[in-house]
Design a protein around this motif. Sequence first.
Motif, short mmCIF file in Angstrom:
data_model
loop_
_atom_site.label_atom_id
_atom_site.label_comp_id
_atom_site.label_asym_id
_atom_site.label_seq_id
_atom_site.Cartn_x
_atom_site.Cartn_y
_atom_site.Cartn_z
N ARG A 283 -9.73 -19.85 77.88
CA ARG A 283 -10.71 -18.66 77.73
C ARG A 283 -10.30 -17.66 78.00
N ILE A 284 -9.75 -17.35 79.15
CA ILE A 284 -9.08 -16.20 79.60
C ILE A 284 -8.18 -15.75 78.56
N LYS A 285 -7.38 -16.42 78.17
CA LYS A 285 -6.35 -16.05 77.21
C LYS A 285 -7.03 -15.54 75.82
N ILE A 286 -8.19 -15.96 75.45
CA ILE A 286 -8.84 -15.34 74.32
C ILE A 286 -9.89 -14.38 74.44
N GLY A 287 -10.02 -13.84 75.69
CA GLY A 287 -10.80 -12.99 76.11
C GLY A 287 -12.39 -13.27 76.44
N ALA A 288 -12.47 -14.70 76.37
CA ALA A 288 -13.94 -15.02 76.61
C ALA A 288 -14.26 -15.66 78.04
N PHE A 289 -13.60 -15.31 79.07
CA PHE A 289 -13.70 -15.48 80.35
C PHE A 289 -13.32 -14.48 81.33
N PRO A 290 -13.60 -14.11 82.44
CA PRO A 290 -13.17 -13.01 83.28
C PRO A 290 -11.77 -13.39 83.87
N PRO A 291 -10.89 -12.52 83.59
CA PRO A 291 -9.57 -12.94 84.08
C PRO A 291 -9.63 -12.80 85.64
N PRO A 292 -8.52 -13.76 86.25
CA PRO A 292 -8.29 -13.48 87.68
C PRO A 292 -7.90 -12.41 88.30
N ILE A 293 -7.96 -12.02 89.67
CA ILE A 293 -7.35 -11.11 90.59
C ILE A 293 -6.19 -11.92 90.85
N LYS A 294 -4.96 -11.54 90.79
CA LYS A 294 -3.96 -12.17 91.51
C LYS A 294 -3.67 -11.56 93.07
N LEU A 295 -3.78 -12.64 93.84
CA LEU A 295 -3.80 -12.41 95.43
C LEU A 295 -2.33 -12.65 95.88
N GLY A 296 -1.33 -13.54 95.20
CA GLY A 296 -0.02 -13.60 95.83
C GLY A 296 0.73 -14.42 94.57
N ALA A 297 1.88 -14.90 94.83
CA ALA A 297 2.68 -15.56 93.91
C ALA A 297 1.92 -16.89 93.32
N ARG A 298 1.24 -17.49 94.14
CA ARG A 298 0.55 -18.64 93.71
C ARG A 298 -0.83 -18.89 93.87
#
Length: 55
Positions: free
Chosen positions: A18-33
């Motif tokens: 859903r993130i990929k198609i824009g139907a879910f909020p994207p995450p915030i990257k905190l680190g490498a993993r």
Amino acid sequence: MPSVLQRTGISKSEIYRRIKIGAFPPPIKLGARAVAWRESAIEVWIVSPTTWAAS
């Protein structure tokens, strides 16, 4: 991620689909993993998942 999975009731792979198609909020990257989501974005999505759109 565990709390997002619990609160939304959808799987990890479905969240990323859903993130990929824009139907879910994207995450915030905190680190490498590590990623996190803004609680407010998840709340908005929970209230209206079919009409959520990135702002």
